[in-house]
Design a protein around this motif. Sequence first.
Motif, PDB file in Angstrom:
ATOM      1  N   ILE A  98     -35.048   6.269  37.268  1.00 32.00           N
ATOM      2  CA  ILE A  98     -35.312   7.038  38.482  1.00 32.00           C
ATOM      3  C   ILE A  98     -34.601   6.420  39.680  1.00 32.00           C
ATOM      4  O   ILE A  98     -34.019   7.129  40.513  1.00 32.00           O
ATOM      5  CB  ILE A  98     -36.827   7.137  38.726  1.00 32.00           C
ATOM      6  N   GLY A  99     -34.647   5.102  39.814  1.00 27.65           N
ATOM      7  CA  GLY A  99     -34.012   4.442  40.953  1.00 27.65           C
ATOM      8  C   GLY A  99     -32.517   4.682  41.001  1.00 27.65           C
ATOM      9  O   GLY A  99     -31.950   4.934  42.069  1.00 27.65           O
ATOM     10  N   ALA A 100     -31.867   4.619  39.839  1.00 29.11           N
ATOM     11  CA  ALA A 100     -30.414   4.858  39.800  1.00 29.11           C
ATOM     12  C   ALA A 100     -30.082   6.281  40.216  1.00 29.11           C
ATOM     13  O   ALA A 100     -29.126   6.526  40.970  1.00 29.11           O
ATOM     14  CB  ALA A 100     -29.884   4.572  38.396  1.00 29.11           C
ATOM     15  N   ILE A 101     -30.877   7.251  39.751  1.00 32.85           N
ATOM     16  CA  ILE A 101     -30.611   8.657  40.095  1.00 32.85           C
ATOM     17  C   ILE A 101     -30.803   8.895  41.589  1.00 32.85           C
ATOM     18  O   ILE A 101     -29.957   9.496  42.262  1.00 32.85           O
ATOM     19  CB  ILE A 101     -31.520   9.576  39.262  1.00 32.85           C
TER      20      ILE A 101
ATOM     21  N   VAL B 186     -20.228   2.141  38.289  1.00 34.83           N
ATOM     22  CA  VAL B 186     -21.136   0.986  38.367  1.00 34.83           C
ATOM     23  C   VAL B 186     -22.242   1.082  37.331  1.00 34.83           C
ATOM     24  O   VAL B 186     -22.575   0.107  36.644  1.00 34.83           O
ATOM     25  CB  VAL B 186     -21.711   0.872  39.790  1.00 34.83           C
ATOM     26  N   HIS B 187     -22.816   2.276  37.179  1.00 35.79           N
ATOM     27  CA  HIS B 187     -23.908   2.433  36.226  1.00 35.79           C
ATOM     28  C   HIS B 187     -23.415   2.399  34.781  1.00 35.79           C
ATOM     29  O   HIS B 187     -24.147   1.964  33.882  1.00 35.79           O
ATOM     30  CB  HIS B 187     -24.670   3.728  36.508  1.00 35.79           C
ATOM     31  N   LEU B 188     -22.187   2.844  34.533  1.00 34.17           N
ATOM     32  CA  LEU B 188     -21.617   2.688  33.194  1.00 34.17           C
ATOM     33  C   LEU B 188     -21.388   1.210  32.872  1.00 34.17           C
ATOM     34  O   LEU B 188     -21.610   0.768  31.738  1.00 34.17           O
ATOM     35  CB  LEU B 188     -20.307   3.463  33.087  1.00 34.17           C
ATOM     36  N   LEU B 189     -20.938   0.440  33.874  1.00 40.48           N
ATOM     37  CA  LEU B 189     -20.799  -1.005  33.686  1.00 40.48           C
ATOM     38  C   LEU B 189     -22.143  -1.639  33.355  1.00 40.48           C
ATOM     39  O   LEU B 189     -22.242  -2.493  32.468  1.00 40.48           O
ATOM     40  CB  LEU B 189     -20.209  -1.633  34.957  1.00 40.48           C
ATOM     41  N   GLU B 190     -23.180  -1.196  34.079  1.00 44.37           N
ATOM     42  CA  GLU B 190     -24.517  -1.719  33.793  1.00 44.37           C
ATOM     43  C   GLU B 190     -24.981  -1.341  32.396  1.00 44.37           C
ATOM     44  O   GLU B 190     -25.528  -2.175  31.657  1.00 44.37           O
ATOM     45  CB  GLU B 190     -25.509  -1.183  34.829  1.00 44.37           C
TER      46      GLU B 190
END
Length: 387
Positions: free
Chosen positions: A265-268, A297-301
């Motif tokens: 939820i936080g990422a979205i 960034v989120h794909l890296l994570e």
Amino acid sequence: MHEVEGHGGSGRVSGSLPRGVRLASEWAWRLLVIVALAGVVVYLVVVFQDIVVPLMVALLVCALVAPTVGTLRQHRWPKWLAIVVCLVALAAILGGLVLLIVWQVRVGLPQLERESVAAYNRVRDALRQPPFSISDHQLAGYLSQAGAFLQKDSATILGGALKVGTATGHVLTGSLIALFATIFMLIDGRGIWNWIVRIFPRSAKPGLTAAGEAGWRTLTSFVRVQILVAIVNAVGIGLVAFFLGLPLAVPIAVIVLLASFIPVIGAIVSGIVAVAIALVFGGPIQAVIMLAGVLGVHLLEAHVMQPLLVGGAVKVHPLAVVVGVAAGTGLAGVPGALFAVPFLAVANAMITAMLHSHDRPAPIDEHGETETAPHHESEVTEPPGGD
């Protein structure tokens, strides 16, 4: 009900029920008891969330600073001084983030006002073009209707403001509870855990000891890894906003930093905020670039940091994470989403440790009793707090 000898001398089974049916019924009532107990626990947590949430915050803070406290104590610092220094340093970091946001907003306020007017003009010009073809008179009418709607629901808004005021009092009370709980956990965490263990029968102590060690080790690892992931997300998205020349790049990074502690939820939410700011103050091209930066960034994570770091600290399937976050959000809102993943990770580690606790002998103290906590000095592997 008579009993007959089972096949192959495996024991007696009921003459009226097949063995499989009887086993299914036995497991069924056990599962019903477990579900009922879980329901009672969830109900009590929801009812007493004003106390439970501060205690869980205290556990997270304690898991964050306990390794540093242990390191300082290994360098012969007094316990009280190590605790005070760590808590003051944490408060200074959080206060510095707040001051940084306020300073950035005040410095960029004139530019923000100019760019807000320019963004409104761009939106108005875009609405004039097909396929919208909205005239200035129609736009003014829509804005007037929105103002009338807000005025009509002013009572609801006022009620929400009153609720916010009440919530502020709860936040202050919860902050005090969390502060005192953190201090006492750091001072005598082992004593608190030993007291909890003594409530249970002596035969359960080895399993609870192993569960406490595993749960505490998992929680400390989760907190440190999650902070690292949040910093990487904040720096990456903040740099994208900075190079795009967007206003409030630092506040955007801080929002991403805080939102990263709520999985999924936080990422979205933080990504939507960043892209919306880029769209309003930059334009469609900047919004697309910001969206690409957020996804990168989120794909890296997801493909690098999660398998290498988070996977070792939180041994929970991603589907369980998504379901847990959704369930926590439905039960307790933002606090439920925040604590869902550490709760699942700690519960998984504790249950696994209890199931395998019979594989290792329980330590015996000088009185011939089972020890309820390890006697080594590591602040990371022992139950919450000090030694």
